[in-house]
Enzyme design. Sequence first.
Site, short mmCIF file in Angstrom:
data_model
loop_
_atom_site.label_atom_id
_atom_site.label_comp_id
_atom_site.label_asym_id
_atom_site.label_seq_id
_atom_site.Cartn_x
_atom_site.Cartn_y
_atom_site.Cartn_z
N ARG A 1 17.37 -42.05 -24.22
CA ARG A 1 16.38 -41.48 -23.29
C ARG A 1 15.93 -40.09 -23.76
O ARG A 1 16.54 -39.47 -24.61
CB ARG A 1 16.93 -41.42 -21.86
CG ARG A 1 18.15 -40.54 -21.70
CD ARG A 1 18.47 -40.24 -20.23
NE ARG A 1 18.81 -41.33 -19.39
CZ ARG A 1 19.90 -41.39 -18.61
NH1 ARG A 1 20.77 -40.39 -18.59
NH2 ARG A 1 20.12 -42.40 -17.82
N ASP B 1 11.46 -13.05 -23.08
CA ASP B 1 10.14 -13.67 -23.23
C ASP B 1 9.48 -13.30 -24.57
O ASP B 1 8.58 -13.99 -25.02
CB ASP B 1 9.21 -13.23 -22.09
CG ASP B 1 9.79 -13.54 -20.73
OD1 ASP B 1 10.66 -14.43 -20.64
OD2 ASP B 1 9.39 -12.89 -19.74
N GLY C 1 6.25 -5.35 -18.22
CA GLY C 1 5.81 -4.87 -16.91
C GLY C 1 6.24 -3.43 -16.70
O GLY C 1 5.41 -2.55 -16.41
N SER C 2 7.52 -3.16 -16.90
CA SER C 2 8.05 -1.80 -16.66
C SER C 2 7.44 -0.79 -17.61
O SER C 2 7.12 0.34 -17.22
CB SER C 2 9.56 -1.78 -16.86
OG SER C 2 10.17 -2.80 -16.14
N GLN D 1 19.62 -18.92 -19.62
CA GLN D 1 18.95 -18.36 -20.80
C GLN D 1 19.05 -16.83 -20.85
O GLN D 1 18.84 -16.22 -21.87
CB GLN D 1 17.46 -18.76 -20.79
CG GLN D 1 17.26 -20.25 -21.00
CD GLN D 1 15.91 -20.72 -20.50
OE1 GLN D 1 14.95 -20.83 -21.26
NE2 GLN D 1 15.81 -21.00 -19.21
N GLY E 1 10.14 -17.86 -20.06
CA GLY E 1 9.22 -17.24 -21.01
C GLY E 1 7.92 -16.75 -20.40
O GLY E 1 7.07 -16.21 -21.10
N GLY F 1 11.00 -4.42 -19.70
CA GLY F 1 10.09 -5.41 -20.28
C GLY F 1 8.66 -4.89 -20.27
O GLY F 1 8.42 -3.71 -19.96
N THR G 1 13.55 -8.18 -23.48
CA THR G 1 13.07 -9.32 -22.72
C THR G 1 13.37 -10.60 -23.47
O THR G 1 13.29 -10.64 -24.70
CB THR G 1 11.55 -9.28 -22.42
OG1 THR G 1 11.16 -10.53 -21.85
CG2 THR G 1 10.69 -9.06 -23.65
N GLY H 1 0.82 -1.21 0.00
CA GLY H 1 0.00 0.00 0.00
C GLY H 1 0.85 1.27 0.00
O GLY H 1 0.40 2.34 0.41
O1 F6P Z 1 10.80 -12.14 -17.62
C1 F6P Z 1 12.06 -12.70 -17.73
C2 F6P Z 1 12.19 -13.95 -16.90
O2 F6P Z 1 13.47 -14.49 -17.14
C3 F6P Z 1 11.11 -15.00 -17.14
O3 F6P Z 1 11.30 -15.71 -18.32
C4 F6P Z 1 11.22 -15.80 -15.87
O4 F6P Z 1 10.00 -16.42 -15.54
C5 F6P Z 1 11.55 -14.77 -14.83
O5 F6P Z 1 12.09 -13.65 -15.52
C6 F6P Z 1 12.50 -15.23 -13.77
O6 F6P Z 1 12.63 -14.22 -12.82
P1 F6P Z 1 13.67 -14.27 -11.63
O7 F6P Z 1 14.98 -13.75 -12.17
O8 F6P Z 1 13.09 -13.36 -10.61
O9 F6P Z 1 13.82 -15.68 -11.18
#
Ligand code: F6P
Length: 359
Positions: A176, A141, A116-117, A268, A184, A114, A139, A88
């Site tokens: 296997r 993603d 969000g920002s 990644q 992502g 990204g 990003t 809050g």
């Molecule tokens: O948004 C980028 C990302 O790498 C996603 O792919 C993943 O779910 C998340 O961030 C991981 O976040 P953190 O670094 O907080 O584990």
Amino acid sequence: MKRLGVLTTGGDCSGLNTVIQRLYRGATLRGWELVGILDGTDGLCATPPRAITFDNTTLPIEAARLAGSFLHNGRTGALNFETAAKTGDLARFNRKLRKSLLELKLDAVILIGGNGSLSLAWCNREIYSGLQLVCIPKTIDMDIPLTDKTIGFDTAVQQLTSFCDQLMLTARSHHRWFVTQTMGRDCGQLALNAGIAIGATAILIPEIKFDVNSLIKHIKKSPRDYGIILVSEGISLRGHSGRPADMISRKLTAAGLENRTAYPEHTQRVGDTTASDRILAARMADCALRAIENNETYVMTAINNCKCETVSLADFFASGDVTTDPNIPDLKTSDAYVSPDDPLLEIATNMGIYLGETK
Ligand code: F6P
């Protein structure tokens, strides 16, 4: 003379340093000053705000290819939009951001972030009033609307591809399967692209429903007795909980398919920035500086039809799929997903890769 501030927010990825370095060079050529805000909004909220002024030695060209952000991205638990919304403390957070921007005497802010920002910047745009706000999308993603490319994605696909290429060799030796979980969030682009690159046996992404029995049949019919089942972290399986790769792995084991799980996780997000991401970073940095020169504000750099141009943040927000986190109703994000007519879906299907119910 203009004074620009640059910050990296959200999760890191490869290519951030390249953008920052190109921004510095481009700003210097124009006789402008570049201020690096440390730790994203976390550093901006500090008293005094954490910032450095760039010079020739700050981020040398040979370091610009390195992953991570030279400016840092902040700590997860620090005062940021998410933590402030939960406690809050939102009004105080926004006031603090505004105060710091004025204290730093900036003419423009370049926010490398990204979805969000960028969504938050648009929804709380009064923080930047009187300044120019130019965003650069980054990003792994690839879930940002209105741009065909985001910084960091190409390197992430390369990292995941290299990881799976290695796994494929041990998979072959032991007859296997490897159920490999990709990052992502709710977008399957990373899994889809890397899956095609490695010739995965199956790619499961959040956008496409799949049936475990059909998946198992597909694997059993495969001409090989080894391979990779790429599972995006955003998929779910009704009646099951836990990590998606574990859920699928248990099903395969129950069906008599010898398998192991693999989690490339944050590898990644790192790795030397690919040439393609470096070129994208250079283009987007150049586009951002031109936008500032042209007095644009509330815009995002974007690649559309191979051209690098700016699009308005209002359009970015309006054209995406706006979602709200039930735990943080103040946080609205504009998302992009793999669309049903993405040409890569047909390519994957024609390669014999199981994708689920694509029709
Ligand atoms: O948004 C980028 C990302 O790498 C996603 O792919 C993943 O779910 C998340 O961030 C991981 O976040 P953190 O670094 O907080 O584990």
